[in-house]
Scaffold this motif. Structure first.
Motif, PDB file in Angstrom:
ATOM      1  N   ILE A  45       1.321   2.437   8.214  1.00 56.65           N
ATOM      2  CA  ILE A  45       0.824   2.251   6.849  1.00 56.65           C
ATOM      3  C   ILE A  45       0.826   3.574   6.096  1.00 56.65           C
ATOM      4  CG2 ILE A  45      -1.232   1.693   5.485  1.00 56.65           C
ATOM      5  CD1 ILE A  45      -1.894  -0.409   7.652  1.00 56.65           C
ATOM      6  N   ASN A  46       0.316   4.610   6.743  1.00 57.04           N
ATOM      7  CA  ASN A  46       0.257   5.921   6.090  1.00 57.04           C
ATOM      8  C   ASN A  46       1.648   6.444   5.747  1.00 57.04           C
ATOM      9  OD1 ASN A  46      -2.499   5.823   6.373  1.00 57.04           O
ATOM     10  ND2 ASN A  46      -2.594   7.234   8.106  1.00 57.04           N
ATOM     11  N   ALA A  47       2.594   6.212   6.650  1.00 60.21           N
ATOM     12  CA  ALA A  47       3.945   6.752   6.443  1.00 60.21           C
ATOM     13  C   ALA A  47       4.765   5.922   5.465  1.00 60.21           C
ATOM     14  CB  ALA A  47       4.671   6.844   7.787  1.00 60.21           C
ATOM     15  N   HIS A  48       4.665   4.600   5.559  1.00 60.25           N
ATOM     16  CA  HIS A  48       5.565   3.746   4.779  1.00 60.25           C
ATOM     17  C   HIS A  48       4.951   3.161   3.507  1.00 60.25           C
ATOM     18  CE1 HIS A  48       8.621   3.912   7.915  1.00 60.25           C
ATOM     19  NE2 HIS A  48       7.669   3.663   8.809  1.00 60.25           N
ATOM     20  N   LEU A  49       3.627   3.056   3.456  1.00 57.64           N
ATOM     21  CA  LEU A  49       2.996   2.490   2.258  1.00 57.64           C
ATOM     22  C   LEU A  49       2.323   3.546   1.398  1.00 57.64           C
ATOM     23  CD1 LEU A  49       1.255  -0.844   3.400  1.00 57.64           C
ATOM     24  CD2 LEU A  49       3.544  -0.519   2.451  1.00 57.64           C
ATOM     25  N   LEU A  50       1.580   4.447   2.034  1.00 54.25           N
ATOM     26  CA  LEU A  50       0.711   5.351   1.288  1.00 54.25           C
ATOM     27  C   LEU A  50       1.254   6.768   1.135  1.00 54.25           C
ATOM     28  CD1 LEU A  50      -2.741   4.194   2.725  1.00 54.25           C
ATOM     29  CD2 LEU A  50      -1.689   3.578   0.539  1.00 54.25           C
ATOM     30  N   SER A  51       2.476   6.995   1.541  1.00 56.63           N
ATOM     31  CA  SER A  51       3.072   8.313   1.335  1.00 56.63           C
ATOM     32  C   SER A  51       3.166   8.586  -0.166  1.00 56.63           C
ATOM     33  CB  SER A  51       4.472   8.362   1.951  1.00 56.63           C
ATOM     34  OG  SER A  51       5.119   9.574   1.601  1.00 56.63           O
ATOM     35  N   PRO A  52       2.599   9.706  -0.635  1.00 58.70           N
ATOM     36  CA  PRO A  52       2.590   9.982  -2.085  1.00 58.70           C
ATOM     37  C   PRO A  52       3.982  10.039  -2.707  1.00 58.70           C
ATOM     38  CG  PRO A  52       1.104  11.451  -0.908  1.00 58.70           C
ATOM     39  CD  PRO A  52       1.917  10.747   0.131  1.00 58.70           C
ATOM     40  N   LYS A  53       4.984  10.434  -1.923  1.00 61.67           N
ATOM     41  CA  LYS A  53       6.327  10.604  -2.480  1.00 61.67           C
ATOM     42  C   LYS A  53       7.112   9.299  -2.538  1.00 61.67           C
ATOM     43  CE  LYS A  53       7.010  15.481  -1.296  1.00 61.67           C
ATOM     44  NZ  LYS A  53       7.899  16.453  -0.586  1.00 61.67           N
ATOM     45  N   ASP A  54       7.189   8.615  -1.416  1.00 59.88           N
ATOM     46  CA  ASP A  54       8.042   7.424  -1.381  1.00 59.88           C
ATOM     47  C   ASP A  54       7.352   6.211  -0.759  1.00 59.88           C
ATOM     48  OD1 ASP A  54       7.868   8.406   1.151  1.00 59.88           O
ATOM     49  OD2 ASP A  54      10.022   8.485   1.545  1.00 59.88           O
ATOM     50  N   GLY A  55       6.040   6.168  -0.820  1.00 53.97           N
ATOM     51  CA  GLY A  55       5.311   5.032  -0.265  1.00 53.97           C
ATOM     52  C   GLY A  55       5.656   3.741  -0.996  1.00 53.97           C
ATOM     53  N   LYS A  56       5.956   2.704  -0.239  1.00 56.31           N
ATOM     54  CA  LYS A  56       6.373   1.433  -0.840  1.00 56.31           C
ATOM     55  C   LYS A  56       5.263   0.787  -1.667  1.00 56.31           C
ATOM     56  CE  LYS A  56      10.535   1.369   0.910  1.00 56.31           C
ATOM     57  NZ  LYS A  56      11.743   1.440   0.047  1.00 56.31           N
ATOM     58  N   TYR A  57       4.023   1.065  -1.318  1.00 57.20           N
ATOM     59  CA  TYR A  57       2.906   0.522  -2.101  1.00 57.20           C
ATOM     60  C   TYR A  57       2.933   1.091  -3.519  1.00 57.20           C
ATOM     61  CZ  TYR A  57      -1.905   0.264  -3.858  1.00 57.20           C
ATOM     62  OH  TYR A  57      -3.018   0.081  -4.650  1.00 57.20           O
ATOM     63  N   TYR A  58       3.058   2.415  -3.617  1.00 59.79           N
ATOM     64  CA  TYR A  58       3.096   3.045  -4.938  1.00 59.79           C
ATOM     65  C   TYR A  58       4.378   2.681  -5.679  1.00 59.79           C
ATOM     66  CZ  TYR A  58      -0.861   5.749  -3.272  1.00 59.79           C
ATOM     67  OH  TYR A  58      -2.090   6.117  -2.782  1.00 59.79           O
ATOM     68  N   GLN A  59       5.454   2.504  -4.933  1.00 63.21           N
ATOM     69  CA  GLN A  59       6.718   2.099  -5.543  1.00 63.21           C
ATOM     70  C   GLN A  59       6.588   0.712  -6.166  1.00 63.21           C
ATOM     71  OE1 GLN A  59      10.366   2.809  -3.198  1.00 63.21           O
ATOM     72  NE2 GLN A  59      10.986   0.713  -3.718  1.00 63.21           N
ATOM     73  N   TYR A  60       5.917  -0.189  -5.452  1.00 63.13           N
ATOM     74  CA  TYR A  60       5.707  -1.540  -5.973  1.00 63.13           C
ATOM     75  C   TYR A  60       4.878  -1.503  -7.255  1.00 63.13           C
ATOM     76  CZ  TYR A  60       3.267  -5.963  -6.607  1.00 63.13           C
ATOM     77  OH  TYR A  60       2.722  -7.091  -7.171  1.00 63.13           O
ATOM     78  N   LEU A  61       3.772  -0.756  -7.243  1.00 61.40           N
ATOM     79  CA  LEU A  61       2.909  -0.686  -8.421  1.00 61.40           C
ATOM     80  C   LEU A  61       3.666  -0.135  -9.633  1.00 61.40           C
ATOM     81  CD1 LEU A  61      -0.467   0.671  -6.941  1.00 61.40           C
ATOM     82  CD2 LEU A  61       0.213  -1.700  -7.340  1.00 61.40           C
ATOM     83  N   LYS A  62       4.424   0.911  -9.413  1.00 57.42           N
ATOM     84  CA  LYS A  62       5.174   1.528 -10.514  1.00 57.42           C
ATOM     85  C   LYS A  62       6.209   0.563 -11.070  1.00 57.42           C
ATOM     86  CE  LYS A  62       7.972   5.588 -11.658  1.00 57.42           C
ATOM     87  NZ  LYS A  62       8.568   6.850 -11.146  1.00 57.42           N
ATOM     88  N   GLU A  63       6.908  -0.122 -10.167  1.00 55.89           N
ATOM     89  CA  GLU A  63       7.975  -1.026 -10.598  1.00 55.89           C
ATOM     90  C   GLU A  63       7.437  -2.201 -11.399  1.00 55.89           C
ATOM     91  OE1 GLU A  63      11.793  -3.373  -8.616  1.00 55.89           O
ATOM     92  OE2 GLU A  63      10.669  -1.873  -7.465  1.00 55.89           O
ATOM     93  N   TYR A  64       6.234  -2.669 -11.050  1.00 60.29           N
ATOM     94  CA  TYR A  64       5.659  -3.823 -11.739  1.00 60.29           C
ATOM     95  C   TYR A  64       4.614  -3.428 -12.785  1.00 60.29           C
ATOM     96  CZ  TYR A  64       8.141  -7.250  -8.949  1.00 60.29           C
ATOM     97  OH  TYR A  64       9.142  -8.031  -8.386  1.00 60.29           O
ATOM     98  N   GLY A  65       4.555  -2.152 -13.102  1.00 59.96           N
ATOM     99  CA  GLY A  65       3.696  -1.686 -14.185  1.00 59.96           C
ATOM    100  C   GLY A  65       2.211  -1.844 -13.922  1.00 59.96           C
ATOM    101  N   ILE A  66       1.795  -1.601 -12.698  1.00 64.59           N
ATOM    102  CA  ILE A  66       0.381  -1.728 -12.332  1.00 64.59           C
ATOM    103  C   ILE A  66      -0.199  -0.336 -12.111  1.00 64.59           C
ATOM    104  CG2 ILE A  66      -1.257  -2.680 -10.653  1.00 64.59           C
ATOM    105  CD1 ILE A  66       0.926  -4.796  -9.997  1.00 64.59           C
ATOM    106  N   ASP A  67      -1.281  -0.040 -12.782  1.00 69.14           N
ATOM    107  CA  ASP A  67      -1.933   1.262 -12.656  1.00 69.14           C
ATOM    108  C   ASP A  67      -2.599   1.363 -11.280  1.00 69.14           C
ATOM    109  OD1 ASP A  67      -3.315   3.619 -12.878  1.00 69.14           O
ATOM    110  OD2 ASP A  67      -4.449   3.043 -14.675  1.00 69.14           O
ATOM    111  N   SER A  68      -2.228   2.366 -10.509  1.00 67.79           N
ATOM    112  CA  SER A  68      -2.782   2.518  -9.158  1.00 67.79           C
ATOM    113  C   SER A  68      -4.291   2.749  -9.188  1.00 67.79           C
ATOM    114  CB  SER A  68      -2.097   3.678  -8.429  1.00 67.79           C
ATOM    115  OG  SER A  68      -2.319   4.901  -9.119  1.00 67.79           O
ATOM    116  N   ALA A  69      -4.810   3.228 -10.326  1.00 66.29           N
ATOM    117  CA  ALA A  69      -6.250   3.480 -10.437  1.00 66.29           C
ATOM    118  C   ALA A  69      -7.055   2.182 -10.488  1.00 66.29           C
ATOM    119  CB  ALA A  69      -6.544   4.321 -11.678  1.00 66.29           C
TER     120      ALA A  69
END
Length: 339
Positions: A45-69
């Motif tokens: 999870i830490n490596a593939h979802l929550l990595s600040p650079k290429d984490g898929k979780y943050y990538q998903y939020l950015k792509e769908y216009g969802i504020d991570s906050a």
């Protein structure tokens, strides 16, 4: 209403973004995400979802216009199963590990369902089958009317692909494998991610208040649900019997009349109490009993139902004194012990 996603995962963190995507597709907001997993699962999870650079979780939020906050999810929201010494475990391999897992599920379910202004989405899509079973059990114990249990079904060819985390906005080709292991390419627009609500029966309302003050182990919770059927004492004057817990005891008319007299005394007591221990509200001393001789005699007549009182002996049930009353009492006790 704050919506909390509580999920179990193993070595496939994709299930988190797939579940989040499926919830969002049904216009369900998620305000916080909490994950139960193993040490290896946490690293994934830490490596593939929550990595600040290429984490898929943050990538998903950015792509769908969802504020991570707007979603509370970070390293501190990943709850690793620990053994009795507080050491993170690598896998669920036996009964002991399963107990630690269940404890974690119950503790978090208890914690998140305490707030009446929250709803919990229990996701049973990830991890070993025992992980989803334990989380489902936690939902059944602590779930409320506003809580939900969900599973996520993904198109099989995409589900088995470790590079697929969610359907991107713009379809892209992705390399897949068929059931024979042959590679082929397919567009992500063909991926189906379906949120499946799982009906569940909650027993929370049947738990006593003392069971909801802190997390309890399953055995304690189950025991609190097993409530013995209340038994009633039946004094059957017509057949000269006492009936209790499906056991019948025959008793002579004189003894039954005295027993019935005291049973009625208790029945007519106005005090509401769960136990008579230490209570003297309906206690009668020997003089009170003698003064109510007529009531005992009336009960005796209902049972015996033959001779007139004038024909009966004045030294027995119709002529109670300290000596014969104590004798009757001892005989009644002996009958009860025998029965």
């Amino acid at each position: 209403m704050k919506n909390i996603l509580l999920a179990v995962t193993g070595l496939s963190p994709q299930v988190i973004t797939e579940t989040l995507f499926a919830l969002h597709q049904q216009n369900k907001t998620v305000d916080a995400i909490h994950i139960i997993t193993t040490r290896q699962g946490k690293e994934k999870i830490n490596a593939h979802l929550l990595s600040p650079k290429d984490g898929k979780y943050y990538q998903y939020l950015k792509e769908y216009g969802i504020d991570s906050a707007t979603i509370d999810f970070g390293f501190g929201n990943v709850h690793t199963i620990k053994d009795s010494n507080g050491i993170e475990i690598d896998d669920i391999e036996g009964e002991e590990e399963n107990e630690w897992l269940l404890r974690q599920c119950l503790e978090l379910a208890f914690s998140f369902t305490k707030d009446p202004n929250s709803s919990v989405f229990f996701s049973v899509a990830g991890g070993r089958k025992t992980m989803s079973s334990c989380l489902m059990l936690a939902a059944q114990f602590y779930g409320r009317s506003q809580d939900r249990v969900y599973h996520v079904l993904v198109s099989p060819e995409f589900e088995s692909n470790r590079e697929f985390y969610y359907p991107p906005r713009e379809s892209v080709p992705i390399e897949l494998k068929d059931k024979n292991g042959q590679r082929y390419v397919k567009e992500t627009k063909y991926a189906r991610v379906n949120l499946i609500p799982i009906p569940f029966v909650s027993v929370r309302d049947r738990l006593s208040e003392s069971m909801l003050t802190e997390p309890r182990d399953p055995a304690t919770l189950m025991l609190s649900l097993v409530k013995e059927k209340p038994y009633r004492l039946t004094v059957d004057l017509s057949s000269s019997k006492l009936i209790y817990k499906n056991v019948e005891l025959d008793m002579m008319p004189a003894k039954l009349a005295i027993y019935a007299f005291f049973a009625l005394q208790k029945k007519d007591c106005k005090k509401e109490a769960t136990s008579c221990r230490g209570c003297t509200d309906c206690f009668l001393d020997i003089q009170d009993i003698f003064e109510r001789q007529q009531e005992i005699g009336d009960l005796y007549r209902k049972i015996a139902g033959m001779r007139e009182f004038s024909e009966m002996s004045k030294s027995g049930i119709l002529g109670l004194n300290a000596e014969n009353f104590n004798s009757y009492k001892a005989k009644i006790r002996k009958d009860l012990e025998r029965g």
